[in-house]
Design an enzyme around this catalytic site. Structure first.
Site, short mmCIF file in Angstrom:
data_model
loop_
_atom_site.label_atom_id
_atom_site.label_comp_id
_atom_site.label_asym_id
_atom_site.label_seq_id
_atom_site.Cartn_x
_atom_site.Cartn_y
_atom_site.Cartn_z
N GLN A 4 1.44 -1.27 -0.23
CA GLN A 4 -0.02 -0.20 0.44
C GLN A 4 0.81 1.27 -0.04
OE1 GLN A 4 -2.47 1.79 3.32
NE2 GLN A 4 -4.32 1.15 2.39
N LYS B 15 -7.72 2.04 -1.31
CA LYS B 15 -8.25 2.01 0.06
C LYS B 15 -9.51 3.48 0.50
CE LYS B 15 -9.46 0.83 4.38
NZ LYS B 15 -8.67 0.29 5.23
N GLY C 285 -9.69 -4.94 10.02
CA GLY C 285 -8.44 -4.48 10.78
C GLY C 285 -7.46 -4.73 12.44
N CYS D 58 -6.97 7.26 4.78
CA CYS D 58 -6.32 7.27 5.76
C CYS D 58 -6.52 8.64 6.92
CB CYS D 58 -4.96 7.36 5.98
SG CYS D 58 -3.72 7.90 7.85
N ASN E 221 -14.99 -2.82 4.99
CA ASN E 221 -14.45 -2.36 5.44
C ASN E 221 -14.71 -1.54 6.89
OD1 ASN E 221 -11.15 -0.66 6.68
ND2 ASN E 221 -11.33 -2.43 7.50
N GLY E 222 -14.38 -1.38 8.65
CA GLY E 222 -14.87 -1.16 9.42
C GLY E 222 -16.25 -1.98 9.90
N ASP E 223 -15.99 -2.33 11.19
CA ASP E 223 -16.05 -2.62 12.27
C ASP E 223 -16.47 -4.49 11.86
OD1 ASP E 223 -16.38 -0.51 13.92
OD2 ASP E 223 -17.87 0.04 14.01
#
Length: 283
Positions: free
Chosen positions: A38, A108, A191, A69, A168-170
């Site tokens: 990345q 991303k 992650g 980010c 992505n996320g939780d």
């Protein structure tokens, strides 16, 4: 049982300038395959140079461009999620990387920069520039990691592009994966849920196939922790590895009896022997 892995964020500028510390972040082990690298930055020229280096010297299975980010230092330089505020620049970066490598190029992103939710149209622009897949974290940059996640924007994005979308996320459970799949996601990225719990991939892999999963006993968890820290020492030296591993030790301790006291002890460890002593006391 992770389907693929991705490197730490690599500065396209630093890599293009031959920075030794940056090159050290590109180390991988044979088991890490498929393996993507990345890149982050804001200059198409830096991305072009860095991508050529990756193509010639590192042979990644894919190259991922970080456009998500939310760290102030990153977005303050015009990189990370700040790129979602400049679709023209973002597409130039995608085109630069696509021309420089022979492997798939992914991005991303987040739901949007600051509080603007422009992920669907932004992803369409990336697709038109040749992006091969998009991973979306279900929050804007201003939300950072605060709940709740924004599922409606993910669904809109999935309906807006034809390339694979990775949610992505939780994501902690099989039900979380099913929700992402139902929205149109082809896969998920995990992650933070893996911090202190690398077993989550085997757990979800087993649950999805109806195979019984036995949660690891404390000793098994600590054996994996020791292996993780030992590999970090091999890569970074004992001092740096232990400084960076303290938080990982605390994550492994989560939920254990006496965890509060042990976390306090973990914050002071400075050698592999001290870590082994802490684990011996924990058991």
């Amino acid at each position: 049982h992770a389907s693929y892995t991705v490197s730490e964020m690599i500065s396209a500028k630093a890599l293009s300038m031959g920075d030794k510390k940056t090159k050290s972040l590109l180390k991988k082990r044979s088991v890490e395959k498929p393996f993507g690298i990345q890149l982050f930055g804001h200059s198409p020229d830096d991305f072009k140079s860095a991508s050529e280096i990756l193509e010639n010297d590192y042979s990644p299975d894919f190259v991922d461009i970080n456009m998500g980010c939310p760290a102030p230092k990153i977005i303050g330089s015009g990189a990370g999620c700040a790129l979602m505020d400049d679709a023209v620049l973002a597409t130039k970066i995608v085109e630069a990387v696509k021309k420089s490598v022979s492997v798939p190029v992914t991005a991303k992103i987040r739901c949007g920069f600051k509080d603007k939710k422009n992920a669907p149209e932004f992803a369409r622009a990336l697709e038109q520039s040749g992006i091969d897949a998009v991973t979306i974290h279900a929050r804007t940059s201003n939300m950072k990691y605060k709940p709740p996640i924004d599922l409606s924007t993910i669904e809109k994005l999935c309906n807006s592009v034809s390339v694979p979308v990775i949610g992505n996320g939780d994501i902690y459970t099989l039900e979380d994966i099913k929700i992402m799949n139902n929205l149109g996601c082809s896969g998920v990225m995990i992650g933070r849920a893996a911090l202190g719990n690398p077993f989550i991939f085997l757990e979800l892999f087993s649950n999805r196939r109806g195979i019984p999963f036995n949660a690891p006993a404390s000793k098994e968890k600590f054996d994996v922790l020791l292996k993780q820290v030992k590999r970090a020492i091999e890569d970074k030296g004992e001092r740096n590895a232990l400084n960076q591993s303290r938080k990982h030790v605390c994550w492994y301790l989560k939920g254990m009896r006496g965890a509060s006291r042990l976390r306090n002890d973990a914050s002071r460890i400075s050698s592999y022997i001290e870590l082994k002593d802490l684990i011996r006391n924990a058991l």
